[in-house]
Enzyme design. Structure first.
Site, PDB file in Angstrom:
ATOM      1  N   TYR A  19       0.858  -1.195   0.000  1.00 52.72           N
ATOM      2  CA  TYR A  19       0.000   0.000   0.000  1.00 52.72           C
ATOM      3  C   TYR A  19       0.891   1.240   0.000  1.00 52.72           C
ATOM      4  O   TYR A  19       1.933   1.242   0.667  1.00 52.72           O
ATOM      5  CB  TYR A  19      -0.896  -0.028   1.244  1.00 52.72           C
ATOM      6  CG  TYR A  19      -2.060   0.929   1.187  1.00 52.72           C
ATOM      7  CD1 TYR A  19      -3.017   0.826   0.183  1.00 52.72           C
ATOM      8  CD2 TYR A  19      -2.204   1.948   2.134  1.00 52.72           C
ATOM      9  CE1 TYR A  19      -4.086   1.699   0.134  1.00 52.72           C
ATOM     10  CE2 TYR A  19      -3.277   2.823   2.093  1.00 52.72           C
ATOM     11  CZ  TYR A  19      -4.210   2.697   1.083  1.00 52.72           C
ATOM     12  OH  TYR A  19      -5.272   3.565   1.027  1.00 52.72           O
ATOM     13  N   MET A  68      -9.122   8.243  -1.882  1.00 47.12           N
ATOM     14  CA  MET A  68      -9.680   9.089  -0.823  1.00 47.12           C
ATOM     15  C   MET A  68      -8.585   9.838  -0.064  1.00 47.12           C
ATOM     16  O   MET A  68      -8.749  11.018   0.278  1.00 47.12           O
ATOM     17  CB  MET A  68     -10.485   8.184   0.129  1.00 47.12           C
ATOM     18  CG  MET A  68     -11.436   8.914   1.039  1.00 47.12           C
ATOM     19  SD  MET A  68     -12.760   9.749   0.173  1.00 47.12           S
ATOM     20  CE  MET A  68     -12.631  11.384   0.859  1.00 47.12           C
ATOM     21  N   MET A 108      -9.439  -5.272  -6.676  1.00 45.43           N
ATOM     22  CA  MET A 108      -9.610  -6.522  -5.941  1.00 45.43           C
ATOM     23  C   MET A 108      -9.128  -7.745  -6.730  1.00 45.43           C
ATOM     24  O   MET A 108      -8.693  -8.721  -6.131  1.00 45.43           O
ATOM     25  CB  MET A 108     -11.070  -6.712  -5.519  1.00 45.43           C
ATOM     26  CG  MET A 108     -11.567  -5.748  -4.454  1.00 45.43           C
ATOM     27  SD  MET A 108     -10.596  -5.669  -2.934  1.00 45.43           S
ATOM     28  CE  MET A 108     -10.707  -7.323  -2.297  1.00 45.43           C
ATOM     29  N   TYR A 131     -11.254   2.721  -8.303  1.00 48.35           N
ATOM     30  CA  TYR A 131     -10.869   3.054  -6.918  1.00 48.35           C
ATOM     31  C   TYR A 131     -10.344   1.829  -6.177  1.00 48.35           C
ATOM     32  O   TYR A 131      -9.840   1.953  -5.053  1.00 48.35           O
ATOM     33  CB  TYR A 131     -12.033   3.686  -6.155  1.00 48.35           C
ATOM     34  CG  TYR A 131     -13.169   2.732  -5.868  1.00 48.35           C
ATOM     35  CD1 TYR A 131     -14.172   2.513  -6.800  1.00 48.35           C
ATOM     36  CD2 TYR A 131     -13.223   2.033  -4.662  1.00 48.35           C
ATOM     37  CE1 TYR A 131     -15.201   1.622  -6.547  1.00 48.35           C
ATOM     38  CE2 TYR A 131     -14.248   1.147  -4.396  1.00 48.35           C
ATOM     39  CZ  TYR A 131     -15.231   0.943  -5.337  1.00 48.35           C
ATOM     40  OH  TYR A 131     -16.246   0.051  -5.082  1.00 48.35           O
ATOM     41  N   ASN A 161     -21.419  -5.621  -4.023  1.00 49.10           N
ATOM     42  CA  ASN A 161     -21.681  -6.153  -2.675  1.00 49.10           C
ATOM     43  C   ASN A 161     -20.558  -5.839  -1.698  1.00 49.10           C
ATOM     44  O   ASN A 161     -20.609  -6.261  -0.547  1.00 49.10           O
ATOM     45  CB  ASN A 161     -21.884  -7.671  -2.735  1.00 49.10           C
ATOM     46  CG  ASN A 161     -20.636  -8.392  -3.222  1.00 49.10           C
ATOM     47  OD1 ASN A 161     -19.987  -7.926  -4.154  1.00 49.10           O
ATOM     48  ND2 ASN A 161     -20.297  -9.507  -2.627  1.00 49.10           N
TER      49      ASN A 161
HETATM   50  N1  LIG Z   1      -9.484   4.432  -3.638  1.00 52.90           N
HETATM   51  C1  LIG Z   1      -9.900   4.622  -2.400  1.00 52.90           C
HETATM   52  O1  LIG Z   1      -9.768   5.690  -1.823  1.00 52.90           O
HETATM   53  C2  LIG Z   1     -10.547   3.484  -1.693  1.00 52.90           C
HETATM   54  C3  LIG Z   1     -11.332   3.702  -0.564  1.00 52.90           C
HETATM   55  C4  LIG Z   1     -11.981   2.622   0.027  1.00 52.90           C
HETATM   56  C5  LIG Z   1     -11.803   1.334  -0.473  1.00 52.90           C
HETATM   57  N2  LIG Z   1     -10.995   1.175  -1.552  1.00 52.90           N
HETATM   58  C6  LIG Z   1     -10.772  -0.136  -2.142  1.00 52.90           C
HETATM   59  O2  LIG Z   1     -12.024  -0.664  -2.501  1.00 52.90           O
HETATM   60  C7  LIG Z   1     -11.953  -2.063  -2.486  1.00 52.90           C
HETATM   61  C8  LIG Z   1     -13.123  -2.618  -1.671  1.00 52.90           C
HETATM   62  O3  LIG Z   1     -12.982  -2.253  -0.308  1.00 52.90           O
HETATM   63  P1  LIG Z   1     -14.109  -2.708   0.737  1.00 52.90           P
HETATM   64  O4  LIG Z   1     -13.676  -2.283   2.074  1.00 52.90           O
HETATM   65  O5  LIG Z   1     -15.429  -2.263   0.227  1.00 52.90           O
HETATM   66  O6  LIG Z   1     -13.969  -4.279   0.599  1.00 52.90           O
HETATM   67  P2  LIG Z   1     -14.909  -5.482   1.054  1.00 52.90           P
HETATM   68  O7  LIG Z   1     -16.122  -5.008   1.746  1.00 52.90           O
HETATM   69  O8  LIG Z   1     -14.018  -6.449   1.731  1.00 52.90           O
HETATM   70  O9  LIG Z   1     -15.389  -6.108  -0.333  1.00 52.90           O
HETATM   71  C9  LIG Z   1     -14.495  -6.724  -1.192  1.00 52.90           C
HETATM   72  C10 LIG Z   1     -15.164  -6.854  -2.559  1.00 52.90           C
HETATM   73  O10 LIG Z   1     -14.201  -7.286  -3.498  1.00 52.90           O
HETATM   74  C11 LIG Z   1     -14.722  -8.384  -4.242  1.00 52.90           C
HETATM   75  N3  LIG Z   1     -13.630  -9.265  -4.613  1.00 52.90           N
HETATM   76  C12 LIG Z   1     -12.775  -9.898  -3.800  1.00 52.90           C
HETATM   77  N4  LIG Z   1     -11.883 -10.596  -4.502  1.00 52.90           N
HETATM   78  C13 LIG Z   1     -12.197 -10.421  -5.796  1.00 52.90           C
HETATM   79  C14 LIG Z   1     -11.644 -10.886  -7.013  1.00 52.90           C
HETATM   80  N5  LIG Z   1     -10.577 -11.686  -7.034  1.00 52.90           N
HETATM   81  N6  LIG Z   1     -12.233 -10.506  -8.160  1.00 52.90           N
HETATM   82  C15 LIG Z   1     -13.309  -9.717  -8.148  1.00 52.90           C
HETATM   83  N7  LIG Z   1     -13.874  -9.208  -7.028  1.00 52.90           N
HETATM   84  C16 LIG Z   1     -13.319  -9.566  -5.864  1.00 52.90           C
HETATM   85  C17 LIG Z   1     -15.686  -9.060  -3.285  1.00 52.90           C
HETATM   86  O11 LIG Z   1     -16.608  -9.764  -4.053  1.00 52.90           O
HETATM   87  P3  LIG Z   1     -17.056 -11.265  -3.673  1.00 52.90           P
HETATM   88  O12 LIG Z   1     -18.110 -11.115  -2.593  1.00 52.90           O
HETATM   89  O13 LIG Z   1     -17.584 -11.765  -4.948  1.00 52.90           O
HETATM   90  O14 LIG Z   1     -15.829 -11.979  -3.177  1.00 52.90           O
HETATM   91  C18 LIG Z   1     -16.314  -7.846  -2.593  1.00 52.90           C
HETATM   92  O15 LIG Z   1     -17.336  -7.315  -3.386  1.00 52.90           O
HETATM   93  C19 LIG Z   1     -10.578  -2.422  -1.943  1.00 52.90           C
HETATM   94  O16 LIG Z   1      -9.711  -2.618  -3.034  1.00 52.90           O
HETATM   95  C20 LIG Z   1     -10.188  -1.158  -1.206  1.00 52.90           C
HETATM   96  O17 LIG Z   1      -8.791  -1.028  -1.060  1.00 52.90           O
HETATM   97  C21 LIG Z   1     -10.372   2.205  -2.169  1.00 52.90           C
END
Ligand SMILES: NC(=O)c1ccc[n+]([C@@H]2O[C@H](COP(=O)([O-])OP(=O)(O)OC[C@H]3O[C@@H](n4cnc5c(N)ncnc54)[C@H](OP(=O)(O)O)[C@@H]3O)[C@@H](O)[C@H]2O)c1
Length: 364
Positions: A66, A293, A269, A266, A174
Site C-alpha cells: 500500500y 480518498m 480486488m 478506486y 456487494n
Molecule cells: N481508492 C480509495 O480511496 C478506496 C477507498 C476505500 C476502499 N478502496 C478499495 O475498494 C476495495 C473494496 O474495499 P471494501 O472495504 O469495500 O472491501 P470489502 O467489503 O471487503 O469487499 C471486497 C469486494 O471485493 C470483491 N472481490 C474480492 N476478490 C475479488 C476478485 N478476485 N475478483 C473480483 N472481485 C473480488 C468481493 O466480491 P465477492 O463477494 O464476490 O468476493 C467484494 O465485493 C478495496 O480494493 C479497497 O482497497 C479504495
C-alpha cells in the site's frame, strides 16, 4: 482497566515488526498507557477505541504493497488506519476536546487503530461532534466514515456531476464501498446498475445478493455475465462507472458508459491490470481515471468540505438511509491474556474472501 493510582491503563495493540502475510507477521503488544493529564504531554490525548474495521488497504499496508507505509517506532507498527474512539483524558494544552468526545484519525498511516487504547497527539485526531450523531448512527458508521463511506460520496459527487435520474454502474457492488454507493446514490437521486461476481458452485449466492442490494435501494443487480444484456434494457448508457475490481471486469464497465462519461477506478480486488477496450475510450471519449480518498483529504486546504461531507453521511445514517454492510465483529475485550489476544487478532487479519471484519473493543 484503571490502575490503583488511576494514572495508567493496560492496553493491547495489534503490531507488526516487518511486512508480510498479515496472519504471519502480526503480534500483540501489551503495555501500560498513562491517562493522567500531567503524564500525557501538553498535546497528548488518551483514547479508548470503540471500533475499527479491517479494510483491504490495512492488510495491503501490512503486506507492504500500500502506498501509505506503516510507521515503525522502536521496530513495531500498529495495524489499522481508521476507527472511532472515545477521549479518556487530555493534556493541558488541549482545550477543544473533552473526555467522552468521539474522535477518528485525522490522516491515514499515523495512528494504528487496532488497539484497545491509543495515545495520540491532538493534531492526529478529528472530532465527531455529538450533534452529528443521533438517530440510527452506530459507532461502526463513524468507524468507517473516513474511508469507505466518504469514498462512496466522493465517487458520486466528483466525476461529471451526474444529473438526477442518471445511471451509475459499478462492480463489486456487494463490497462495503459498493453498498454505500447504492445508498448514497439513492439519496442523491441517482439510479444504480450493480454488478456482482458470478461464482460457480454457490447457487444461493446470487439471489441472496440481489435481494440484499435491492433492499438497500439498488435499481438493478446483475451478475457479471448478465451485464451486457442488461445494458440493452437500460434505456441509455450510464453517466458514471465505478470500478473496484480491475482486469476484464473494468473493460465490461467501459462498455456501459455514455460518450464523455467517466470510468473511475478506486480498487483493484482482482489484482490484475485494467483490460480496457479501445473503442469506448477513443470513439466514445470515455474518461478513465483513478480516485484515492487519501489524496482527496490531503488536497483539502481547509476541513469545511470534509466536515460537510461527514455531516451529510451521518445524517443519512441517522435517518436510516445508510445501513452498514454485513460484518463479522471481532470482540477484543479488555484484560485478555496476550496469547488469547493473539488468537483473536490472527483470526481477524487472515485474508478471507467474502468476510468483512471489524474489531469491537471494550467490555469485560
Ligand atoms: N481508492 C480509495 O480511496 C478506496 C477507498 C476505500 C476502499 N478502496 C478499495 O475498494 C476495495 C473494496 O474495499 P471494501 O472495504 O469495500 O472491501 P470489502 O467489503 O471487503 O469487499 C471486497 C469486494 O471485493 C470483491 N472481490 C474480492 N476478490 C475479488 C476478485 N478476485 N475478483 C473480483 N472481485 C473480488 C468481493 O466480491 P465477492 O463477494 O464476490 O468476493 C467484494 O465485493 C478495496 O480494493 C479497497 O482497497 C479504495
Amino acid at each position: 482497566m484503571l490502575s490503583r493510582a488511576g494514572a495508567a491503563i493496560r492496553t493491547q495493540a495489534a503490531v507488526f515488526g516487518r511486512t508480510g502475510a498479515p496472519a504471519e507477521v502480526v503480534g500483540v503488544r501489551t503495555a501500560e498507557m498513562p491517562t493522567d493529564a500531567a503524564a500525557l504531554g501538553a498535546d497528548g490525548v488518551a483514547v479508548r477505541m470503540l471500533a475499527a474495521p479491517i479494510n483491504p488497504s490495512d492488510l495491503n499496508q501490512i503486506e507492504g504493497t500500500y502506498p501509505v507505509k506503516a510507521r515503525f517506532t522502536a521496530g513495531q507498527a500498529v495495524g489499522g488506519n481508521e476507527g472511532v474512539g472515545q477521549v479518556l483524558s487530555v493534556g493541558r494544552s488541549v482545550t477543544d476536546l473533552r473526555p467522552g468526545d468521539w474522535v477518528v484519525p485525522q490522516r491515514a498511516g499515523e495512528l494504528g487503530t487496532w488497539a484497545t487504547h491509543v495515545l495520540a497527539r491532538r493534531s492526529q485526531l478529528a472530532v465527531i461532534p455529538a450533534a452529528w450523531r443521533g438517530g440510527l448512527v452506530e459507532p461502526m458508521h463513524v468507524a468507517t466514515l473516513r474511508v469507505n463511506l466518504s469514498t462512496a460520496y466522493r465517487l458520486l459527487r466528483d466525476f461529471g456531476a451526474p444529473a438526477e435520474g442518471s445511471w451509475v454502474v459499478q462492480n463489486a457492488a456487494n463490497s462495503s464501498v459498493g453498498r454505500a454507493v447504492v445508498q448514497v446514490a439513492r439519496a442523491m437521486g441517482l439510479r444504480t446498475l450493480n454488478v456482482v461476481r458470478d461464482l460457480r458452485g454457490q447457487p444461493d449466492r446470487l439471489p441472496r445478493l440481489k435481494a440484499e442490494l435491492r433492499a438497500l435501494g439498488a435499481d438493478l443487480v446483475v451478475a457479471e455475465s448478465e451485464l451486457l444484456p442488461a445494458l440493452r434494457g437500460l434505456g441509455g448508457p450510464a453517466a458514471l462507472a465505478l470500478n473496484c475490481v480491475g482486469g476484464r471486469a473494468a473493460g465490461l464497465l467501459a462498455r456501459a458508459v455514455a460518450p464523455g462519461g467517466w470510468l473511475v477506478t478506486y480498487g483493484g480486488m482482482a489484482r490484475q491490470p485494467l483490460a480496457l477496450p479501445t473503442g469506448p475510450l477513443v470513439f466514445g471519449d470515455v474518461r478513465a481515471c483513478g480516485f484515492w480518498m487519501n489524496r482527496w483529504y490531503e488536497a483539502q486546504g481547509d476541513r469545511r468540505e470534509r466536515d460537510a461531507m461527514w455531516q451529510w453521511l451521518l445524517r443519512l445514517a441517522a435517518d436510516g438511509g445508510l445501513r452498514l454492510p454485513p460484518m463479522e465483529l471481532v470482540a477484543w475485550r479488555d484484560g485478555l491474556d496476550e496469547r488469547r489476544a493473539l488468537d483473536v487478532v490472527r483470526a481477524a487479519v487472515g485474508w478471507q474472501e467474502g468476510a468483512k471484519r471489524a474489531f469491537v473493543f471494550g467490555g469485560a
